[in-house]
Scaffold this motif. Structure first.
Motif, PDB file in Angstrom:
ATOM      1  N   VAL A   1      23.346 -72.763  61.258  1.00 45.43           N
ATOM      2  CA  VAL A   1      21.877 -72.632  61.525  1.00 45.43           C
ATOM      3  C   VAL A   1      21.741 -71.275  62.351  1.00 45.43           C
TER       4      VAL A   1
ATOM      5  N   VAL B   1      19.630 -68.310  64.491  1.00 48.69           N
ATOM      6  CA  VAL B   1      18.520 -68.504  65.411  1.00 48.69           C
ATOM      7  C   VAL B   1      18.034 -67.186  65.549  1.00 48.69           C
TER       8      VAL B   1
ATOM      9  N   LEU C   1      20.120 -77.769  69.455  1.00 47.36           N
ATOM     10  CA  LEU C   1      20.505 -77.385  67.980  1.00 47.36           C
ATOM     11  C   LEU C   1      21.747 -77.731  67.803  1.00 47.36           C
TER      12      LEU C   1
ATOM     13  N   VAL D   1      16.030 -70.905  62.293  1.00 43.91           N
ATOM     14  CA  VAL D   1      14.950 -71.396  63.433  1.00 43.91           C
ATOM     15  C   VAL D   1      14.623 -70.191  64.097  1.00 43.91           C
TER      16      VAL D   1
ATOM     17  N   GLY E   1      12.713 -73.480  60.976  1.00 45.60           N
ATOM     18  CA  GLY E   1      12.192 -74.356  62.179  1.00 45.60           C
ATOM     19  C   GLY E   1      11.402 -73.315  63.009  1.00 45.60           C
TER      20      GLY E   1
ATOM     21  N   ALA F   1      11.998 -77.953  69.526  1.00 44.72           N
ATOM     22  CA  ALA F   1      13.243 -77.861  69.265  1.00 44.72           C
ATOM     23  C   ALA F   1      13.880 -79.271  68.985  1.00 44.72           C
TER      24      ALA F   1
ATOM     25  N   ILE G   1      12.841 -80.057  65.297  1.00 45.52           N
ATOM     26  CA  ILE G   1      13.834 -79.370  64.294  1.00 45.52           C
ATOM     27  C   ILE G   1      15.250 -80.004  64.483  1.00 45.52           C
TER      28      ILE G   1
END
Length: 313
Positions: free
Chosen positions: A20, A22, A44, A78, A101, A125, A128
């Motif tokens: 993921v 960010v 996350l 995200v 997200g 958050a 997500i």
């Protein structure tokens, strides 16, 4: 930073359980949500997915970082910030199956609100993280802008192409004052210079020519932190909402402005609303703003692209 390969935007299935990425803007919301980022990252990481914080100190670098992460095989992205941060992420993710997200932490969080993310950053958050655990995402539409030379930009919220865009352009050229007062001063300056401009539109091929001070093309309903300029816009209907404010004078525009927050300005006799899949828009001397970000000079063609973005919702 990895180079972006030629097929980085080609649709492909993101790896199951993949990293993921960010993208965070620590200055979003004038820094008032800066402290939420460590907690967002922790939540996350609790999903057991690798989490990678992208480094970027300019808008261009943010877009490049997103494209490089996509080319490197991320499973999700995200965005922690406001509409500008989302706008940068969308340029990379549009047309791909990699989901986005949104943790709303900016001054204007209109795309997050219009697509159902919680207004509280930590609640967003959590939502997500839940979607990541369930491997769940849903599709929403985007708007694709194309200029006469082939330049392309995507946006998720609203394209401003009238007085609002002119004010943004004025404010961005001003060095003082700093903060929100600069925007207020830009409004005053442009109100003094207000005049209707001649617009030529084609809505799904149907011509429309008129004088106007406001033209907005919405995939979502609001911009500017809750101004519902295109109140009926739906990012899942495959259509763009076009709202046009005609020959307003200064006094009428000032009186009508508070109604935009409620979306009742569309009832004003000088306002007309339309829906179309494709909008061709021409006027002299206008630089458009999409999701609050400087975009393309007119003329542009705007096309609704159904399901162009997947969201972690």
């Amino acid at each position: 930073m990895l180079a972006v390969t030629a097929d980085a935007r080609a649709p492909r299935v993101p790896p199951a359980g993949g990293p993921v990425a960010v993208l965070a803007n620590p200055g979003a919301g004038r820094g008032r949500h800066r402290e939420v980022l460590p907690e967002v990252l922790r939540r996350l990481r609790d999903t057991r997915r690798p989490v990678r914080l992208l480094a970027a100190d300019t808008a261009a670098a943010a877009e490049q970082a997103c494209r490089a992460a996509l080319a490197d095989g991320i499973g999700a992205l995200v965005a922690v910030g406001g509409d500008g941060t989302v706008h940068r992420a969308v340029q990379a993710l549009a047309g791909t199956p990699v989901p986005l997200g949104v943790v709303p932490a900016g001054t204007g969080n209109d795309f997050a609100a219009g697509t159902g993310f919680p207004a509280d950053p930590l609640a967003a958050a959590d939502a997500i993280a839940g979607a990541l655990r369930a491997d769940r995402s849903r599709a929403v539409d985007l708007a694709r802008m194309t200029g006469p030379a082939g330049a392309t930009r995507w946006y998720g919220g609203v394209l401003a192409a009238g007085f609002d865009a002119i004010v943004n352009e004025r404010a961005n050229r001003m060095r003082r004052p700093r903060g929100p007062r600069r925007y207020d001063l830009a409004i005053l300056v442009e109100l003094a210079r207000l005049r209707p401009r001649r617009y030529t539109l084609r809505l799904d091929g149907e011509p429309l020519e008129l004088d106007a001070v406001l033209v907005a093309v919405g995939n979502c309903a609001s911009y500017g932190g809750g101004m519902r300029v295109c109140p009926a816009a739906d990012p899942t209907d495959g259509l763009l909402d076009v709202v046009i404010g005609g020959r307003f004078d200064r006094r009428a525009l000032i009186r009508a402005r508070p109604r935009i927050y409620r979306g009742t300005h569309v009832e004003h006799p000088l306002v007309s609303s339309h829906r179309a899949r494709t909008v061709e828009l021409t006027a002299e001397g206008i630089t458009t703003y999409a999701d609050g970000e400087r975009a393309l000079d007119l003329p542009v063609t705007v096309t609704a692209v159904p399901g162009a973005l997947r969201l972690l919702r």
